[in-house]
Design a protein around this motif. Structure first.
Motif, PDB file in Angstrom:
ATOM      1  N   ARG A  23       0.789  -1.167  -0.137  1.00  0.00           N
ATOM      2  CA  ARG A  23       0.035   0.055   0.195  1.00  0.00           C
ATOM      3  C   ARG A  23       0.833   1.506   0.047  1.00  0.00           C
ATOM      4  NH1 ARG A  23       0.127   1.956   5.013  1.00  0.00           N
ATOM      5  NH2 ARG A  23       0.688   0.611   6.796  1.00  0.00           N
ATOM      6  N   VAL A  24       2.153   1.132   0.613  1.00  0.00           N
ATOM      7  CA  VAL A  24       2.998   2.423   0.620  1.00  0.00           C
ATOM      8  C   VAL A  24       3.674   2.444  -0.684  1.00  0.00           C
ATOM      9  CG1 VAL A  24       5.028   3.267   1.737  1.00  0.00           C
ATOM     10  CG2 VAL A  24       3.418   2.220   3.074  1.00  0.00           C
ATOM     11  N   VAL A  25       4.162   1.305  -1.392  1.00  0.00           N
ATOM     12  CA  VAL A  25       4.801   1.312  -2.433  1.00  0.00           C
ATOM     13  C   VAL A  25       3.892   1.876  -3.647  1.00  0.00           C
ATOM     14  CG1 VAL A  25       6.189  -0.115  -4.425  1.00  0.00           C
ATOM     15  CG2 VAL A  25       6.190  -0.817  -1.993  1.00  0.00           C
ATOM     16  N   ARG A  26       2.723   1.483  -3.678  1.00  0.00           N
ATOM     17  CA  ARG A  26       1.873   2.262  -4.559  1.00  0.00           C
ATOM     18  C   ARG A  26       2.068   3.588  -4.849  1.00  0.00           C
ATOM     19  NH1 ARG A  26      -1.971  -1.628  -2.941  1.00  0.00           N
ATOM     20  NH2 ARG A  26      -2.908  -0.104  -1.635  1.00  0.00           N
ATOM     21  N   ASP A  27       2.190   4.522  -3.842  1.00  0.00           N
ATOM     22  CA  ASP A  27       2.265   6.154  -3.710  1.00  0.00           C
ATOM     23  C   ASP A  27       3.561   6.520  -4.150  1.00  0.00           C
ATOM     24  OD1 ASP A  27      -0.452   5.803  -3.512  1.00  0.00           O
ATOM     25  OD2 ASP A  27      -0.308   5.735  -1.261  1.00  0.00           O
ATOM     26  N   ILE A  28       4.626   5.654  -4.048  1.00  0.00           N
ATOM     27  CA  ILE A  28       6.006   6.112  -4.334  1.00  0.00           C
ATOM     28  C   ILE A  28       6.340   6.410  -5.718  1.00  0.00           C
ATOM     29  CG2 ILE A  28       8.468   5.730  -3.885  1.00  0.00           C
ATOM     30  CD1 ILE A  28       7.606   3.900  -1.436  1.00  0.00           C
ATOM     31  N   LYS A  29       6.964   7.559  -5.951  1.00  0.00           N
ATOM     32  CA  LYS A  29       7.177   7.731  -7.631  1.00  0.00           C
ATOM     33  C   LYS A  29       8.903   7.393  -7.849  1.00  0.00           C
ATOM     34  CE  LYS A  29       3.536  11.143  -8.405  1.00  0.00           C
ATOM     35  NZ  LYS A  29       2.657  10.538  -7.298  1.00  0.00           N
ATOM     36  N   GLU A  30       9.581   7.564  -6.482  1.00  0.00           N
ATOM     37  CA  GLU A  30      10.974   7.583  -6.749  1.00  0.00           C
ATOM     38  C   GLU A  30      11.339   6.182  -6.835  1.00  0.00           C
ATOM     39  OE1 GLU A  30       9.436   8.941  -4.209  1.00  0.00           O
ATOM     40  OE2 GLU A  30       9.851  11.054  -4.093  1.00  0.00           O
ATOM     41  N   SER A  31      12.732   5.764  -7.356  1.00  0.00           N
ATOM     42  CA  SER A  31      13.144   4.347  -7.537  1.00  0.00           C
ATOM     43  C   SER A  31      14.034   4.074  -6.490  1.00  0.00           C
ATOM     44  CB  SER A  31      13.748   4.307  -8.772  1.00  0.00           C
ATOM     45  OG  SER A  31      15.033   4.986  -8.993  1.00  0.00           O
ATOM     46  N   PHE A  32      14.454   4.900  -5.727  1.00  0.00           N
ATOM     47  CA  PHE A  32      15.251   4.804  -4.519  1.00  0.00           C
ATOM     48  C   PHE A  32      14.997   5.634  -3.228  1.00  0.00           C
ATOM     49  CE2 PHE A  32      19.130   5.994  -2.190  1.00  0.00           C
ATOM     50  CZ  PHE A  32      19.534   4.642  -1.495  1.00  0.00           C
ATOM     51  N   ALA A  55       5.520  -9.079   1.331  1.00  0.00           N
ATOM     52  CA  ALA A  55       4.509  -9.797   0.963  1.00  0.00           C
ATOM     53  C   ALA A  55       3.166  -9.434   1.519  1.00  0.00           C
ATOM     54  CB  ALA A  55       4.936 -11.162   1.703  1.00  0.00           C
ATOM     55  N   SER A  56       2.957  -8.450   2.669  1.00  0.00           N
ATOM     56  CA  SER A  56       1.852  -7.999   3.168  1.00  0.00           C
ATOM     57  C   SER A  56       1.816  -6.680   3.658  1.00  0.00           C
ATOM     58  CB  SER A  56       1.364  -8.985   4.348  1.00  0.00           C
ATOM     59  OG  SER A  56       2.374  -9.065   5.504  1.00  0.00           O
ATOM     60  N   ASN A  57       0.881  -6.079   3.859  1.00  0.00           N
ATOM     61  CA  ASN A  57       0.652  -4.727   4.617  1.00  0.00           C
ATOM     62  C   ASN A  57       1.204  -4.741   5.932  1.00  0.00           C
ATOM     63  OD1 ASN A  57       0.025  -2.863   2.074  1.00  0.00           O
ATOM     64  ND2 ASN A  57      -2.099  -3.814   2.117  1.00  0.00           N
ATOM     65  N   GLY A  58       1.547  -3.544   6.426  1.00  0.00           N
ATOM     66  CA  GLY A  58       1.802  -3.481   7.975  1.00  0.00           C
ATOM     67  C   GLY A  58       3.154  -4.089   8.401  1.00  0.00           C
ATOM     68  N   VAL A  59       3.981  -4.522   7.491  1.00  0.00           N
ATOM     69  CA  VAL A  59       5.266  -4.984   7.551  1.00  0.00           C
ATOM     70  C   VAL A  59       6.471  -4.556   6.843  1.00  0.00           C
ATOM     71  CG1 VAL A  59       4.105  -7.236   8.288  1.00  0.00           C
ATOM     72  CG2 VAL A  59       5.316  -6.887   5.916  1.00  0.00           C
ATOM     73  N   LEU A  60       7.549  -4.190   7.460  1.00  0.00           N
ATOM     74  CA  LEU A  60       8.749  -4.054   7.056  1.00  0.00           C
ATOM     75  C   LEU A  60       9.638  -5.304   6.852  1.00  0.00           C
ATOM     76  CD1 LEU A  60      10.759  -1.528   5.892  1.00  0.00           C
ATOM     77  CD2 LEU A  60      11.721  -1.788   8.149  1.00  0.00           C
TER      78      LEU A  60
END
Length: 233
Positions: A23-32, A55-60
């Protein structure tokens, strides 16, 4: 944001990068991104994100060996935030154990080629695991950074950053072979030599013939320049 640590098995993740929740990755425009991670006990470390999705939301997700080097456990709750990543490390001095030093000498060129594919964020007193192509792993410890930074800051490694690997302070007698082969540098070694006054005092034993063959002098420091494999050079 607060996230729960999920550990990735070492056979799947052989680097120091951390995947973020989908869910976080979807909103990131940068590659790094550079991530600052703070534990509930107040410990701080930094990690790089290069596009990976957990693999799932809520985890790093953290590679197992990277987490172990930072004393992070599975299911631990940490606070994660992105920080500016404009400061590049001009030089980093790291040290190795006596056992890993032999591996460093035998794999100097490989280290140059792979280091940027496994680590891009570095900070003071960091312990960083590096995986070699033959399945072995070494752990390097950051002892000095340029420019100098505080305990709550980090630097970025790129193709222009220089990494000096200092010899261990001592070698166990049990690791020395009678024929001296454990001290031998590979003939293809391409590390540059840095004057010893720029590094913390340490030493490694080497027979005179091997040192002369590789144009090394007493108190020299082996110097590695990482190569950015993405540049194609």
């Amino acid at each position: 944001m607060d996230l729960e640590i999920a550990l990735s098995p070492s056979e799947l993740s052989k680097d120091c990068f951390v995947p973020l929740p989908p869910r976080v990755v979807r909103d990131i425009k940068e590659s790094f991104l550079v991530l600052k991670v703070t534990t509930r006990s107040g410990n701080v470390f930094f990690a790089g994100w290069t596009g990976g999705s957990a693999a799932s939301n809520g985890v790093l997700e953290m590679p197992l060996h990277f987490a172990q080097c930072q004393n992070i456990r599975a299911k631990e709750i940490v606070h994660v935030r992105a920080v500016p990543s404009s400061t590049v490390a001009s030089r980093a001095i790291v040290s190795s154990s006596a056992e890993d030093w032999d591996v460093v000498l035998l794999n100097a060129r490989l280290l140059e080629d792979i280091i940027l594919s496994q680590i891009r964020v570095i900070f003071a007193s960091m312990a960083l695991p590096i995986f070699l192509g033959n399945g072995s792993k070494i752990v390097l410890h950051v002892t000095e950074l340029e420019p100098d930074i505080g305990p709550n800051d980090c630097l970025i490694l790129n193709g222009g950053s220089e990494i000096a690997i200092a010899p261990p302070k001592s070698r166990s007698p049990s690791t020395k072979k009678k024929d001296g082969t454990n001290d031998r540098l590979p003939a293809s070694f391409r590390g540059r030599v840095l004057p010893s006054e720029t590094a913390a005092p340490s030493s490694v034993q080497m027979n005179e013939r091997t040192a002369s063959h590789n144009h090394l002098q007493c108190k020299d420091l082996l110097y590695l320049t990482p190569v950015d494999s993405s540049s194609g050079k």
